[in-house]
Design a protein around this motif. Structure first.
Motif, PDB file in Angstrom:
ATOM      1  N   SER A  58       0.839  -1.200   0.000  1.00 29.97           N
ATOM      2  CA  SER A  58       0.000   0.000   0.000  1.00 29.97           C
ATOM      3  C   SER A  58       0.874   1.251   0.000  1.00 29.97           C
ATOM      4  O   SER A  58       0.533   2.251  -0.642  1.00 29.97           O
ATOM      5  CB  SER A  58      -0.950  -0.012   1.195  1.00 29.97           C
ATOM      6  OG  SER A  58      -0.212   0.005   2.379  1.00 29.97           O
ATOM      7  N   VAL A  80      -9.418   2.041   0.827  1.00 34.49           N
ATOM      8  CA  VAL A  80      -9.781   1.078  -0.215  1.00 34.49           C
ATOM      9  C   VAL A  80      -8.534   0.356  -0.721  1.00 34.49           C
ATOM     10  O   VAL A  80      -8.533  -0.864  -0.900  1.00 34.49           O
ATOM     11  CB  VAL A  80     -10.538   1.775  -1.362  1.00 34.49           C
ATOM     12  CG1 VAL A  80     -10.706   0.830  -2.538  1.00 34.49           C
ATOM     13  CG2 VAL A  80     -11.887   2.246  -0.874  1.00 34.49           C
ATOM     14  N   ILE A  81      -7.445   1.104  -0.927  1.00 32.05           N
ATOM     15  CA  ILE A  81      -6.202   0.474  -1.382  1.00 32.05           C
ATOM     16  C   ILE A  81      -5.729  -0.560  -0.354  1.00 32.05           C
ATOM     17  O   ILE A  81      -5.400  -1.702  -0.687  1.00 32.05           O
ATOM     18  CB  ILE A  81      -5.106   1.539  -1.607  1.00 32.05           C
ATOM     19  CG1 ILE A  81      -5.465   2.400  -2.824  1.00 32.05           C
ATOM     20  CG2 ILE A  81      -3.745   0.889  -1.800  1.00 32.05           C
ATOM     21  CD1 ILE A  81      -4.546   3.567  -3.041  1.00 32.05           C
ATOM     22  N   THR A  84      -7.832  -3.655  -0.337  1.00 32.15           N
ATOM     23  CA  THR A  84      -7.554  -4.536  -1.460  1.00 32.15           C
ATOM     24  C   THR A  84      -6.400  -5.477  -1.137  1.00 32.15           C
ATOM     25  O   THR A  84      -6.493  -6.693  -1.323  1.00 32.15           O
ATOM     26  CB  THR A  84      -7.185  -3.698  -2.701  1.00 32.15           C
ATOM     27  OG1 THR A  84      -8.125  -2.647  -2.818  1.00 32.15           O
ATOM     28  CG2 THR A  84      -7.173  -4.538  -3.948  1.00 32.15           C
ATOM     29  N   PHE A  85      -5.305  -4.895  -0.624  1.00 31.52           N
ATOM     30  CA  PHE A  85      -4.143  -5.736  -0.331  1.00 31.52           C
ATOM     31  C   PHE A  85      -4.421  -6.713   0.802  1.00 31.52           C
ATOM     32  O   PHE A  85      -3.933  -7.840   0.797  1.00 31.52           O
ATOM     33  CB  PHE A  85      -2.919  -4.876  -0.030  1.00 31.52           C
ATOM     34  CG  PHE A  85      -2.356  -4.227  -1.259  1.00 31.52           C
ATOM     35  CD1 PHE A  85      -1.802  -5.016  -2.253  1.00 31.52           C
ATOM     36  CD2 PHE A  85      -2.407  -2.863  -1.434  1.00 31.52           C
ATOM     37  CE1 PHE A  85      -1.301  -4.438  -3.400  1.00 31.52           C
ATOM     38  CE2 PHE A  85      -1.903  -2.282  -2.580  1.00 31.52           C
ATOM     39  CZ  PHE A  85      -1.355  -3.066  -3.570  1.00 31.52           C
ATOM     40  N   THR A  87      -7.271  -8.091   1.424  1.00 29.68           N
ATOM     41  CA  THR A  87      -8.040  -9.195   0.841  1.00 29.68           C
ATOM     42  C   THR A  87      -7.097 -10.187   0.171  1.00 29.68           C
ATOM     43  O   THR A  87      -7.260 -11.408   0.307  1.00 29.68           O
ATOM     44  CB  THR A  87      -9.061  -8.657  -0.171  1.00 29.68           C
ATOM     45  OG1 THR A  87      -9.764  -7.574   0.430  1.00 29.68           O
ATOM     46  CG2 THR A  87     -10.036  -9.720  -0.586  1.00 29.68           C
ATOM     47  N   ILE A  88      -6.096  -9.663  -0.542  1.00 30.48           N
ATOM     48  CA  ILE A  88      -5.115 -10.542  -1.197  1.00 30.48           C
ATOM     49  C   ILE A  88      -4.405 -11.409  -0.156  1.00 30.48           C
ATOM     50  O   ILE A  88      -4.321 -12.633  -0.278  1.00 30.48           O
ATOM     51  CB  ILE A  88      -4.080  -9.708  -1.996  1.00 30.48           C
ATOM     52  CG1 ILE A  88      -4.771  -8.976  -3.136  1.00 30.48           C
ATOM     53  CG2 ILE A  88      -2.958 -10.599  -2.518  1.00 30.48           C
ATOM     54  CD1 ILE A  88      -3.887  -7.996  -3.864  1.00 30.48           C
TER      55      ILE A  88
ATOM     56  N   LEU B  72     -15.480  -8.911  -2.093  1.00 30.49           N
ATOM     57  CA  LEU B  72     -15.525  -7.458  -1.919  1.00 30.49           C
ATOM     58  C   LEU B  72     -16.003  -7.059  -0.529  1.00 30.49           C
ATOM     59  O   LEU B  72     -16.126  -5.883  -0.235  1.00 30.49           O
ATOM     60  CB  LEU B  72     -16.464  -6.831  -2.959  1.00 30.49           C
ATOM     61  CG  LEU B  72     -15.926  -6.703  -4.373  1.00 30.49           C
ATOM     62  CD1 LEU B  72     -16.977  -6.107  -5.275  1.00 30.49           C
ATOM     63  CD2 LEU B  72     -14.677  -5.847  -4.392  1.00 30.49           C
ATOM     64  N   ILE B  75     -13.909  -4.497   1.579  1.00 30.24           N
ATOM     65  CA  ILE B  75     -13.897  -3.147   1.028  1.00 30.24           C
ATOM     66  C   ILE B  75     -15.255  -2.480   1.239  1.00 30.24           C
ATOM     67  O   ILE B  75     -15.338  -1.313   1.636  1.00 30.24           O
ATOM     68  CB  ILE B  75     -13.533  -3.207  -0.474  1.00 30.24           C
ATOM     69  CG1 ILE B  75     -12.139  -3.815  -0.616  1.00 30.24           C
ATOM     70  CG2 ILE B  75     -13.602  -1.850  -1.104  1.00 30.24           C
ATOM     71  CD1 ILE B  75     -11.690  -4.011  -2.025  1.00 30.24           C
TER      72      ILE B  75
END
Lengths: 215, 192
Positions: A58, A80-81, A84-85, A87-88, B72, B75
């Motif tokens: 990030s 949000v960024i 995302t990471f 979640t990865i 998702l 997020i």
């Protein structure tokens, strides 16, 4: 701090996170995972590495995008960024080791809410070049991981009599169970902070005495 | 799915207190617990955000499951929480500017309060229905208020006592947290 405006990457860029601005022991950021998952050394290590990855990725992305993110929505963009990471990482850990995933539980997803990462994004990555942010994030991540290990090792040795799952004291050892329970987390971290404060004050006192002698 | 409402409530308030047993929301717990005057509003604001985000998270999860885009989830949840915090912030700024100033940086930081995201995630994992989620959120909020108010009370007492110089600062707060956490362990198994 005066070197902040300077654009060159120095040892200080990296080492800042290790000691002087250590996210856990000095700034007290990201406390939730620090206390929650450090009941064993291996959990602490995994959590440290996962957080470091999110911090690095990030940090670089935010640093690359720092001129195109509008000021008003920057926090939301960072979140949000980061999400995302995270979640990865969440899916990656699930794929690598299910045991570890179950042990860490929701705390992998809760990396999103680690104030250290958002704090770094706001205070550092959004103001510096990608490579510099990367170096700093690496230092911060290392500092965070070391701090987690400090707690994890102490708690596992005292609370379970083992280290990284290896039995240390044999079967006659009576584990100090409270150390791997939540209360132990608070107390061990408090003890570490006391130790560091003691070292700091001792050093200050010695410096003062040394200064008085030379005079 | 079969857990009774009273069990969920007691569980969230006492036995699995979000702060003292699950380690969620420690930043405000350590940061804003210096004075009772700020601890109580902080607790109330957090509880309100918890309620709003719990309801939103429940609705969003239905949408996510229908369209099979659960990846998702994180997020979507964090975006909802961020907007709920924004709402509370605007309301507070209008209604009580003094309070707004005394909470300072910790108000926007509710966004990164893991207790709230944790609540949304846990209710999803546990597959609570709407009423259960609501009760869980209220319980978690009351648990948070309880923890932060107890802590603030202890720290106010501590201000008046003399302590060795090395314990000035966060260390002693953590020790206090440990003791509180120990005493809350006594509630384990309650409501079962």
């Amino acid at each position: 701090m005066s070197k902040r405006s300077n654009d060159s990457i120095t040892w200080g860029t990296f080492s800042e996170g290790l000691w002087r601005d250590n996210p856990v022991f000095v700034m007290l950021l990201g406390m939730c995972p620090v206390l929650a998952v450090t009941n064993s050394a291996i959990n602490a290590l995994a959590m440290g590495l996962a957080t470091t990855f999110v911090l690095l990725a990030s940090g670089v992305l935010i640093s690359l995008l720092r001129h195109s993110i509008p000021k008003q929505v920057r926090i939301a963009t960072y979140i949000v960024i980061i999400a995302t990471f995270v979640t990865i990482v969440d899916y990656a850990i699930q794929a690598i080791s299910l045991d570890l995933y179950n042990a860490l539980g929701a705390f992998i997803q809760l990396i999103v809410a680690n104030c250290m990462i958002l704090g770094r994004a706001e205070a550092y990555a959004s103001r510096n070049r990608p490579l510099k942010s990367l170096t700093n994030a690496l230092g911060m991540g290392a500092g965070f991981t070391i701090a987690l290990l400090c707690l994890g090792v102490v708690r596992e040795v005292l609370g379970a009599g083992s280290l990284f799952g290896i039995d240390l004291f044999g079967p006659r050892f009576e584990p100090w169970v409270v150390m791997i329970l939540p209360a132990g987390g608070f107390i061990v971290l408090g003890a570490w902070l006391l130790l560091f404060e003691w070292i700091k004050q001792r050093k200050e006192r010695l410096d003062l005495e040394a200064a008085a002698e030379t005079r | 799915m079969t857990e009774s409402l009273s069990f969920i409530f007691l569980n969230a308030v006492l036995a699995n207190n979000f702060v003292l047993a699950l380690f969620l929301g420690l930043c405000p717990f350590l940061g804003v617990s210096g004075k009772l005057d700020t601890a109580i509003p902080m607790g109330l604001a957090t509880m309100f955000v918890m309620l709003v985000s719990s309801v939103c998270a429940y609705l969003i999860n239905i949408v996510l499951v229908t369209f099979e885009i659960e990846f998702l989830r994180l997020i979507a949840y964090i975006a909802v929480i961020a907007s709920a915090v924004q709402l509370v912030e605007m309301a507070l700024k209008k209604l009580s500017p003094a309070l707004f100033r005394s909470l300072g940086i910790f108000l926007p930081l509710i966004t990164t309060n893991c207790a709230i995201l944790g609540l949304a995630l846990f209710q999803t994992f546990k597959e609570y229905n709407f009423t259960q989620s609501l009760v869980y959120a209220i319980g978690a909020g009351i648990g948070f208020i309880l923890a932060i108010v107890l802590m603030a009370g202890l720290r106010e007492k501590l201000e008046l006592s003399t302590m060795p110089s090395i314990t000035q600062g966060a260390a002693v707060s953590l020790m206090l947290g440990g003791l509180l956490s120990l005493s809350f362990m006594g509630f384990a198994g309650l409501g079962g």
